[in-house]
Scaffold this motif. Structure first.
Motif: not given
Length: 64
Positions: A1-14, A42-51
């Protein structure tokens, strides 16, 4: 699983991969406030890994 460049943020697919649900279900969870720190740069959500981790723990505790 690839993680967004900011390691603590994940997109909806992840997040969907982590929770074994569809990306649409993740978006529904965001809209229902389950990931309170999610944002939409932008178009998609970024969700903190902690959430996501907090959601997994709270969902696990419901089953006890």
């Amino acid at each position: 699983m690839n993680i967004h460049k900011d390691r603590d943020m994940l997109n909806t697919d992840q997040v969907a991969d982590m929770l074994l649900v569809t990306p649409n279900h993740v978006r529904e969870l965001v809209r229902n406030g389950k990931f309170p720190n999610a944002h939409r740069p932008g178009r998609g959500y970024l969700i903190p890994r902690s959430d996501v981790e907090a959601y997994i723990i709270s969902d696990y505790n419901k089953e006890d």
